[in-house]
Design an enzyme around this catalytic site. Structure first.
Site, PDB file in Angstrom:
ATOM      1  N   GLY A   1     163.149 -47.861  55.517  1.00 40.24           N
ATOM      2  CA  GLY A   1     163.854 -47.495  54.336  1.00 40.24           C
ATOM      3  C   GLY A   1     163.269 -46.282  53.816  1.00 40.24           C
ATOM      4  O   GLY A   1     162.331 -45.657  54.424  1.00 40.24           O
TER       5      GLY A   1
ATOM      6  N   HIS B   1     164.536 -40.318  54.861  1.00 39.39           N
ATOM      7  CA  HIS B   1     164.113 -38.951  54.661  1.00 39.39           C
ATOM      8  C   HIS B   1     164.469 -38.060  55.781  1.00 39.39           C
ATOM      9  O   HIS B   1     165.251 -38.845  56.921  1.00 39.39           O
ATOM     10  CB  HIS B   1     162.893 -38.611  54.122  1.00 39.39           C
ATOM     11  CG  HIS B   1     161.650 -39.437  55.016  1.00 39.39           C
ATOM     12  ND1 HIS B   1     161.768 -38.892  56.343  1.00 39.39           N
ATOM     13  CD2 HIS B   1     160.698 -40.192  54.548  1.00 39.39           C
ATOM     14  CE1 HIS B   1     160.424 -39.460  56.778  1.00 39.39           C
ATOM     15  NE2 HIS B   1     160.024 -40.403  56.024  1.00 39.39           N
ATOM     16  N   ALA B   2     164.149 -36.894  55.829  1.00 44.01           N
ATOM     17  CA  ALA B   2     164.604 -36.018  56.950  1.00 44.01           C
ATOM     18  C   ALA B   2     164.146 -36.557  58.086  1.00 44.01           C
ATOM     19  O   ALA B   2     164.687 -36.096  59.382  1.00 44.01           O
ATOM     20  CB  ALA B   2     164.166 -34.514  56.408  1.00 44.01           C
ATOM     21  N   GLY B   3     162.789 -37.168  58.080  1.00 44.41           N
ATOM     22  CA  GLY B   3     162.107 -37.526  59.526  1.00 44.41           C
ATOM     23  C   GLY B   3     163.114 -38.498  60.043  1.00 44.41           C
ATOM     24  O   GLY B   3     163.311 -38.695  61.335  1.00 44.41           O
ATOM     25  N   HIS B   4     163.222 -39.584  59.533  1.00 43.60           N
ATOM     26  CA  HIS B   4     164.358 -40.739  59.754  1.00 43.60           C
ATOM     27  C   HIS B   4     165.448 -40.266  60.204  1.00 43.60           C
ATOM     28  O   HIS B   4     166.183 -40.530  61.458  1.00 43.60           O
ATOM     29  CB  HIS B   4     164.652 -41.726  58.727  1.00 43.60           C
ATOM     30  CG  HIS B   4     163.428 -42.218  58.005  1.00 43.60           C
ATOM     31  ND1 HIS B   4     163.130 -42.141  56.827  1.00 43.60           N
ATOM     32  CD2 HIS B   4     162.602 -43.122  58.568  1.00 43.60           C
ATOM     33  CE1 HIS B   4     162.187 -42.811  56.444  1.00 43.60           C
ATOM     34  NE2 HIS B   4     161.545 -43.654  57.451  1.00 43.60           N
TER      35      HIS B   4
ATOM     36  N   ASP C   1     153.883 -40.933  63.772  1.00 42.44           N
ATOM     37  CA  ASP C   1     153.042 -42.279  63.882  1.00 42.44           C
ATOM     38  C   ASP C   1     152.802 -42.237  65.145  1.00 42.44           C
ATOM     39  O   ASP C   1     153.135 -43.164  65.937  1.00 42.44           O
ATOM     40  CB  ASP C   1     153.793 -43.435  63.431  1.00 42.44           C
ATOM     41  CG  ASP C   1     154.135 -43.071  61.835  1.00 42.44           C
ATOM     42  OD1 ASP C   1     153.272 -43.424  60.910  1.00 42.44           O
ATOM     43  OD2 ASP C   1     155.291 -43.040  61.544  1.00 42.44           O
TER      44      ASP C   1
ATOM     45  N   GLN D   1     151.247 -45.530  66.625  1.00 38.35           N
ATOM     46  CA  GLN D   1     152.450 -46.485  66.769  1.00 38.35           C
ATOM     47  C   GLN D   1     153.176 -46.483  67.965  1.00 38.35           C
ATOM     48  O   GLN D   1     153.705 -47.374  68.580  1.00 38.35           O
ATOM     49  CB  GLN D   1     153.140 -46.418  65.444  1.00 38.35           C
ATOM     50  CG  GLN D   1     154.672 -47.257  65.288  1.00 38.35           C
ATOM     51  CD  GLN D   1     155.201 -47.157  64.086  1.00 38.35           C
ATOM     52  OE1 GLN D   1     154.837 -48.188  63.188  1.00 38.35           O
ATOM     53  NE2 GLN D   1     156.209 -46.272  63.929  1.00 38.35           N
TER      54      GLN D   1
ATOM     55  N   SER E   1     157.058 -38.098  54.506  1.00 32.42           N
ATOM     56  CA  SER E   1     156.877 -39.264  54.517  1.00 32.42           C
ATOM     57  C   SER E   1     157.434 -39.894  53.087  1.00 32.42           C
ATOM     58  O   SER E   1     157.173 -39.340  52.180  1.00 32.42           O
ATOM     59  CB  SER E   1     155.137 -39.405  54.508  1.00 32.42           C
ATOM     60  OG  SER E   1     155.042 -40.680  54.252  1.00 32.42           O
TER      61      SER E   1
HETATM   62  P1  AMP Z   1     158.817 -45.745  58.426  1.00 38.43           P
HETATM   63  O1  AMP Z   1     160.051 -46.073  57.690  1.00 38.43           O
HETATM   64  O2  AMP Z   1     157.776 -45.170  57.691  1.00 38.43           O
HETATM   65  O3  AMP Z   1     158.300 -47.025  59.302  1.00 38.43           O
HETATM   66  O4  AMP Z   1     159.436 -44.716  59.572  1.00 38.43           O
HETATM   67  C1  AMP Z   1     160.526 -45.112  60.625  1.00 38.43           C
HETATM   68  C2  AMP Z   1     160.362 -44.236  61.918  1.00 38.43           C
HETATM   69  O5  AMP Z   1     160.439 -42.739  61.239  1.00 38.43           O
HETATM   70  C3  AMP Z   1     159.070 -44.366  62.493  1.00 38.43           C
HETATM   71  O6  AMP Z   1     159.334 -44.456  63.793  1.00 38.43           O
HETATM   72  C4  AMP Z   1     158.363 -42.959  62.051  1.00 38.43           C
HETATM   73  O7  AMP Z   1     157.480 -42.447  62.994  1.00 38.43           O
HETATM   74  C5  AMP Z   1     159.430 -42.086  62.038  1.00 38.43           C
HETATM   75  N1  AMP Z   1     159.268 -41.020  61.049  1.00 38.43           N
HETATM   76  C6  AMP Z   1     158.614 -41.034  59.659  1.00 38.43           C
HETATM   77  N2  AMP Z   1     158.321 -39.938  59.206  1.00 38.43           N
HETATM   78  C7  AMP Z   1     158.645 -38.984  60.020  1.00 38.43           C
HETATM   79  C8  AMP Z   1     158.615 -37.404  60.265  1.00 38.43           C
HETATM   80  N3  AMP Z   1     158.228 -36.860  59.222  1.00 38.43           N
HETATM   81  N4  AMP Z   1     158.966 -36.944  61.447  1.00 38.43           N
HETATM   82  C9  AMP Z   1     159.675 -37.714  62.309  1.00 38.43           C
HETATM   83  N5  AMP Z   1     159.693 -39.069  62.393  1.00 38.43           N
HETATM   84  C10 AMP Z   1     159.421 -39.716  61.250  1.00 38.43           C
END
Ligand code: AMP
Length: 273
Positions: A24, A27-30, A143, A146, A178
């Protein structure tokens, strides 16, 4: 309806199911992973679960951001097919005692700095794969270790889930997006750019012909050393498969104030932007 029944119904109808696991604070990455999953599957499930197992006792589990309404609104607009938000008590009832442990690469770097972290990640990812019966699951290169752990797990446990990896989404100054960036105050936010700057400088050196890993490593440390607020946890050049050195994948973990940030880049590729 339970997620597995939903997914089985979809499969009976010939649908292809993509899963995007998240904690949760979207953001733009998700959302880049969500967009990719939408493009490559006919049904998309996004899970939101702040997984207590992957946080150490002195880490930020309690204060981790949980903007549920905003997350659901983002996902509504992305028109995905299901959101999976299990409660911690349902994921880990008191009698649950199974843990998934991936050997080898989990004993290094992020695994060494955060004991138990990857066991927590592997356990929740295995549960999400079983619950969703997804055909594909999407993870971010942000990650990197991961990703290696999840690929190992998916193959070793015959999961049948295909792992797809999306590139790291960055802010204009290069900082990897992040959920933890929200912890940074204005001065720390400036300092946080030192991670991507170090990766950029080292990638530039590689592009200019430098191949000596010791020198490229020196470039990383020198750049990080310029930022007084940056406390380096590790800065290594490793092989992207097993996370043992030497290799061209630069992996960083750096503390800026109380906030621990990670980033990585394969120096053999030009740094984006
Ligand atoms: P998290 O919510 O931090 O566990 O992230 C969920 C998924 O989003 C994981 O596979 C992360 O690697 C990916 N993620 C987080 N930040 C980024 C980002 N800046 N760019 C691409 N993927 C991301």
């Amino acid at each position: 309806m339970r997620l597995r029944e939903l997914s089985r119904g979809w499969h009976r109808a010939g649908e292809v199911v993509g899963l995007v696991p998240t904690m949760g604070a979207l953001h733009a990455g998700h959302m880049s992973l969500v967009d990719r999953a939408r493009a490559e599957n006919t049904k998309v499930v996004v899970s939101i679960f702040v997984n207590p197992l992957q946080f150490g006792p002195r880490e930020d589990f309690q204060r981790y951001p949980r903007p549920v309404a905003a997350d659901l609104e983002l996902l509504r607009r992305a028109s995905i097919d299901a959101v999976y938000m299990p409660r911690p008590e349902a994921m880990y009832p008191p009698e649950a005692s199974t843990r998934v442990s991936v050997g080898g690469l989990t004993s290094r770097l992020e695994g060494l700095a955060r004991p138990g972290h990857f066991e927590g990640v592997a356990t929740v990812v295995a549960k999400l794969f079983w619950a969703s019966e997804a055909d594909r699951a999407y993870f971010g290169q942000k990650d990197a270790q991961q990703v290696a752990v999840v690929k190992r797990l998916a193959a070793d446990l015959d999961s049948g889930v295909e792992i797809r990896v999306g590139p790291t989404v960055r802010e204009a100054d290069g900082l990897a997006v992040s959920s933890r960036n929200a912890y940074l105050d204005a001065r720390e936010r400036q300092a946080a750019a030192s991670l991507s700057m170090a990766l950029r400088k080292a990638a530039d050196a590689y592009q200019a012909g430098e191949r000596a890993l010791a020198i490229l490593h020196g470039t990383l440390l020198e750049e990080l050393g310029r930022e007084p607020l940056a406390q380096v946890d590790y800065a290594e050049l490793v092989d992207p498969e097993d996370f043992e050195g030497p290799g061209t994948l630069a992996v960083l973990a750096v503390r800026i104030g109380r906030t621990r940030l990670i980033d990585n880049h394969d120096l053999a590729k030009p740094f984006p932007g």
